[in-house]
Design a protein around this motif. Sequence first.
Motif, PDB file in Angstrom:
ATOM      1  N   ILE A  19      38.572  49.162  47.413  1.00 15.07           N
ATOM      2  CA  ILE A  19      39.574  48.209  47.888  1.00 15.07           C
ATOM      3  C   ILE A  19      40.095  47.376  46.720  1.00 15.07           C
ATOM      4  O   ILE A  19      39.311  46.847  45.924  1.00 15.07           O
ATOM      5  CB  ILE A  19      38.985  47.248  48.948  1.00 15.07           C
ATOM      6  CG1 ILE A  19      38.050  47.995  49.926  1.00 15.07           C
ATOM      7  CG2 ILE A  19      40.092  46.503  49.679  1.00 15.07           C
ATOM      8  CD1 ILE A  19      38.699  48.804  50.980  1.00 15.07           C
ATOM      9  N   ASP A  20      41.413  47.250  46.648  1.00 12.08           N
ATOM     10  CA  ASP A  20      42.074  46.415  45.654  1.00 12.08           C
ATOM     11  C   ASP A  20      41.935  44.944  46.060  1.00 12.08           C
ATOM     12  O   ASP A  20      41.650  44.643  47.229  1.00 12.08           O
ATOM     13  CB  ASP A  20      43.545  46.859  45.602  1.00 12.08           C
ATOM     14  CG  ASP A  20      44.396  45.952  44.775  1.00 12.08           C
ATOM     15  OD1 ASP A  20      44.136  45.851  43.562  1.00 12.08           O
ATOM     16  OD2 ASP A  20      45.329  45.331  45.330  1.00 12.08           O
ATOM     17  N   LEU A  21      42.149  44.033  45.134  1.00 16.58           N
ATOM     18  CA  LEU A  21      41.950  42.604  45.437  1.00 16.58           C
ATOM     19  C   LEU A  21      43.279  41.862  45.639  1.00 16.58           C
ATOM     20  O   LEU A  21      43.658  41.548  46.766  1.00 16.58           O
ATOM     21  CB  LEU A  21      41.110  41.967  44.326  1.00 16.58           C
ATOM     22  CG  LEU A  21      40.786  40.477  44.422  1.00 16.58           C
ATOM     23  CD1 LEU A  21      40.244  40.076  45.779  1.00 16.58           C
ATOM     24  CD2 LEU A  21      39.797  40.092  43.339  1.00 16.58           C
ATOM     25  N   ASP A  22      44.006  41.610  44.538  1.00 19.13           N
ATOM     26  CA  ASP A  22      45.248  40.835  44.639  1.00 19.13           C
ATOM     27  C   ASP A  22      46.291  41.595  45.450  1.00 19.13           C
ATOM     28  O   ASP A  22      46.611  42.744  45.154  1.00 19.13           O
ATOM     29  CB  ASP A  22      45.828  40.566  43.236  1.00 19.13           C
ATOM     30  CG  ASP A  22      44.941  39.680  42.389  1.00 19.13           C
ATOM     31  OD1 ASP A  22      44.541  38.614  42.879  1.00 19.13           O
ATOM     32  OD2 ASP A  22      44.660  40.053  41.236  1.00 19.13           O
ATOM     33  N   GLY A  23      46.827  40.951  46.469  1.00 15.70           N
ATOM     34  CA  GLY A  23      47.889  41.572  47.265  1.00 15.70           C
ATOM     35  C   GLY A  23      47.374  42.492  48.355  1.00 15.70           C
ATOM     36  O   GLY A  23      48.154  42.995  49.163  1.00 15.70           O
ATOM     37  N   LYS A  59      49.447  44.402  36.719  1.00 18.95           N
ATOM     38  CA  LYS A  59      49.003  45.212  35.591  1.00 18.95           C
ATOM     39  C   LYS A  59      48.076  44.444  34.659  1.00 18.95           C
ATOM     40  O   LYS A  59      47.993  44.710  33.468  1.00 18.95           O
ATOM     41  CB  LYS A  59      50.213  45.769  34.834  1.00 18.95           C
ATOM     42  CG  LYS A  59      51.012  46.769  35.684  1.00 18.95           C
ATOM     43  CD  LYS A  59      52.013  47.549  34.875  1.00 18.95           C
ATOM     44  CE  LYS A  59      52.813  48.507  35.743  1.00 18.95           C
ATOM     45  NZ  LYS A  59      52.018  49.633  36.285  1.00 18.95           N
ATOM     46  N   GLY A  60      47.357  43.458  35.239  1.00 18.30           N
ATOM     47  CA  GLY A  60      46.352  42.725  34.472  1.00 18.30           C
ATOM     48  C   GLY A  60      46.921  41.506  33.756  1.00 18.30           C
ATOM     49  O   GLY A  60      48.138  41.325  33.677  1.00 18.30           O
ATOM     50  N   SER A  61      46.007  40.677  33.217  1.00 18.10           N
ATOM     51  CA  SER A  61      46.377  39.388  32.619  1.00 18.10           C
ATOM     52  C   SER A  61      47.219  39.524  31.358  1.00 18.10           C
ATOM     53  O   SER A  61      48.164  38.768  31.160  1.00 18.10           O
ATOM     54  CB  SER A  61      45.119  38.605  32.240  1.00 18.10           C
ATOM     55  OG  SER A  61      44.423  38.205  33.370  1.00 18.10           O
ATOM     56  N   VAL A 124      37.954  47.450  43.206  1.00 17.08           N
ATOM     57  CA  VAL A 124      38.505  47.719  41.867  1.00 17.08           C
ATOM     58  C   VAL A 124      39.808  46.942  41.738  1.00 17.08           C
ATOM     59  O   VAL A 124      40.756  47.169  42.476  1.00 17.08           O
ATOM     60  CB  VAL A 124      38.744  49.224  41.632  1.00 17.08           C
ATOM     61  CG1 VAL A 124      39.514  49.432  40.322  1.00 17.08           C
ATOM     62  CG2 VAL A 124      37.426  49.987  41.567  1.00 17.08           C
ATOM     63  N   THR A 125      39.812  45.992  40.798  1.00 24.28           N
ATOM     64  CA  THR A 125      40.974  45.121  40.593  1.00 24.28           C
ATOM     65  C   THR A 125      41.366  45.126  39.121  1.00 24.28           C
ATOM     66  O   THR A 125      40.518  45.371  38.256  1.00 24.28           O
ATOM     67  CB  THR A 125      40.639  43.681  41.048  1.00 24.28           C
ATOM     68  OG1 THR A 125      41.716  42.808  40.696  1.00 24.28           O
ATOM     69  CG2 THR A 125      39.359  43.147  40.416  1.00 24.28           C
ATOM     70  N   ASN A 126      42.631  44.846  38.854  1.00 21.66           N
ATOM     71  CA  ASN A 126      43.050  44.658  37.461  1.00 21.66           C
ATOM     72  C   ASN A 126      42.852  43.210  37.011  1.00 21.66           C
ATOM     73  O   ASN A 126      43.074  42.876  35.849  1.00 21.66           O
ATOM     74  CB  ASN A 126      44.520  45.080  37.276  1.00 21.66           C
ATOM     75  CG  ASN A 126      44.653  46.585  37.102  1.00 21.66           C
ATOM     76  OD1 ASN A 126      43.651  47.285  36.929  1.00 21.66           O
ATOM     77  ND2 ASN A 126      45.877  47.095  37.144  1.00 21.66           N
ATOM     78  N   LYS A 127      42.413  42.348  37.928  1.00 23.50           N
ATOM     79  CA  LYS A 127      42.066  40.971  37.582  1.00 23.50           C
ATOM     80  C   LYS A 127      40.864  40.982  36.646  1.00 23.50           C
ATOM     81  O   LYS A 127      39.962  41.795  36.826  1.00 23.50           O
ATOM     82  CB  LYS A 127      41.627  40.303  38.887  1.00 23.50           C
ATOM     83  CG  LYS A 127      42.014  38.888  39.079  1.00 23.50           C
ATOM     84  CD  LYS A 127      41.586  38.398  40.459  1.00 23.50           C
ATOM     85  CE  LYS A 127      42.181  37.038  40.682  1.00 23.50           C
ATOM     86  NZ  LYS A 127      43.633  37.005  40.571  1.00 23.50           N
ATOM     87  N   LYS A 157      42.268  50.477  32.735  1.00 22.95           N
ATOM     88  CA  LYS A 157      42.476  49.878  34.065  1.00 22.95           C
ATOM     89  C   LYS A 157      43.518  50.692  34.830  1.00 22.95           C
ATOM     90  O   LYS A 157      44.181  51.564  34.275  1.00 22.95           O
ATOM     91  CB  LYS A 157      42.899  48.414  33.930  1.00 22.95           C
ATOM     92  CG  LYS A 157      44.174  48.172  33.107  1.00 22.95           C
ATOM     93  CD  LYS A 157      44.672  46.743  33.239  1.00 22.95           C
ATOM     94  CE  LYS A 157      43.929  45.725  32.436  1.00 22.95           C
ATOM     95  NZ  LYS A 157      44.163  45.771  30.978  1.00 22.95           N
ATOM     96  N   LYS A 158      43.649  50.431  36.169  1.00 19.08           N
ATOM     97  CA  LYS A 158      44.681  51.090  36.970  1.00 19.08           C
ATOM     98  C   LYS A 158      46.062  50.857  36.334  1.00 19.08           C
ATOM     99  O   LYS A 158      46.286  49.757  35.838  1.00 19.08           O
ATOM    100  CB  LYS A 158      44.702  50.505  38.398  1.00 19.08           C
ATOM    101  CG  LYS A 158      43.416  50.655  39.179  1.00 19.08           C
ATOM    102  CD  LYS A 158      43.496  49.946  40.528  1.00 19.08           C
ATOM    103  CE  LYS A 158      43.461  48.453  40.429  1.00 19.08           C
ATOM    104  NZ  LYS A 158      43.450  47.757  41.733  1.00 19.08           N
ATOM    105  N   PRO A 159      46.997  51.749  36.262  1.00 24.60           N
ATOM    106  CA  PRO A 159      47.053  53.006  37.021  1.00 24.60           C
ATOM    107  C   PRO A 159      46.239  54.162  36.438  1.00 24.60           C
ATOM    108  O   PRO A 159      46.310  55.267  36.949  1.00 24.60           O
ATOM    109  CB  PRO A 159      48.547  53.356  36.993  1.00 24.60           C
ATOM    110  CG  PRO A 159      49.026  52.764  35.705  1.00 24.60           C
ATOM    111  CD  PRO A 159      48.240  51.493  35.532  1.00 24.60           C
TER     112      PRO A 159
HETATM  113  O1  PGA Z   1      45.543  40.884  38.444  1.00 23.14           O
HETATM  114  C1  PGA Z   1      46.349  41.846  38.551  1.00 23.14           C
HETATM  115  O2  PGA Z   1      47.146  42.161  37.673  1.00 23.14           O
HETATM  116  C2  PGA Z   1      46.369  42.644  39.821  1.00 23.14           C
HETATM  117  O3  PGA Z   1      45.135  42.738  40.418  1.00 23.14           O
HETATM  118  P1  PGA Z   1      44.841  43.843  41.557  1.00 23.14           P
HETATM  119  O4  PGA Z   1      44.530  45.116  40.823  1.00 23.14           O
HETATM  120  O5  PGA Z   1      43.673  43.236  42.297  1.00 23.14           O
HETATM  121  O6  PGA Z   1      46.058  43.957  42.427  1.00 23.14           O
END
Ligand code: PGA
Length: 234
Positions: A19-23, A59-61, A124-127, A157-159
């Motif tokens: 599961i993704d986090l943000d959004g 796409k991360g910080s 799994v988050t890009n945060k 990180k994703k993608p």
């Molecule tokens: O922090 C981000 O760039 C996005 O985070 P996410 O992968 O949880 O959507």
Amino acid sequence: MVAGTVKQHVLAGVRAAIIDLDGTMLDTVPDFHVAINGMRAEFDLAPISAEAIKLMVGKGSENLIRTVLALDFDTAGVEQRFEQAMDAYQRHYLAINGQFSTLYPDVEAGLAAMKAAGLRLACVTNKPIAFALPLLKQKNLDGYFEIVYGGDSLPQKKPHPMPLLQVCADFDLAPAKVVAIGDSSNDAQAARAAACPVLTVPYGYNHGHSIHDTDSDGIVNTLLEAAQFISMQN
Ligand SMILES: O=C(O)COP(=O)(O)O
Ligand SMILES: [Mg+2]
């Protein structure tokens, strides 16, 4: 593909969910908004809107800070200020992490239903992981996840598919048995590259693009609806 439409056969045999986090679980744009404008104020830059920030998240910080600085500076100017801006942003973000963020509807119910269906869960988050872990804890979501990977937990990180493939390896499951659920094309592309089935939610941040234009195995209105589709096939 409209919301609530899923290619259900790809969910047959699924044993775990990423599961993704943000959004996807949390609407974190209000936190990003406060932290970004806190950073901008230190550089004597005018505040920007939450709507503008919503288009930049995913796409991360590092990407976020470079995109924000690029509103005011050329490439050389961005790089010159990047490190100081990252430090300021991280300080502001950690000071308010979670304070302005809210859970989307049926997130807890969806995670509970997945657990009840016997699924193993990973986030799994890009945060950055230093933001993600305290945030999950504060929102009482940490107990659902055996594994959490942030954008800086692994070399890619994703993608990129690496974090998803790492979860599959951790769970000792073939990618076809691990469904990814997220709000953006990053999640869908990572899943496609890893050969994991993928569901998307329509309410998050997808860089200003409609989630209907993202290649996935279906769009679910909530995580609870995702749990119901998975349960039907297992
Ligand atoms: O922090 C981000 O760039 C996005 O985070 P996410 O992968 O949880 O959507
Ligand atoms: Mg997301």
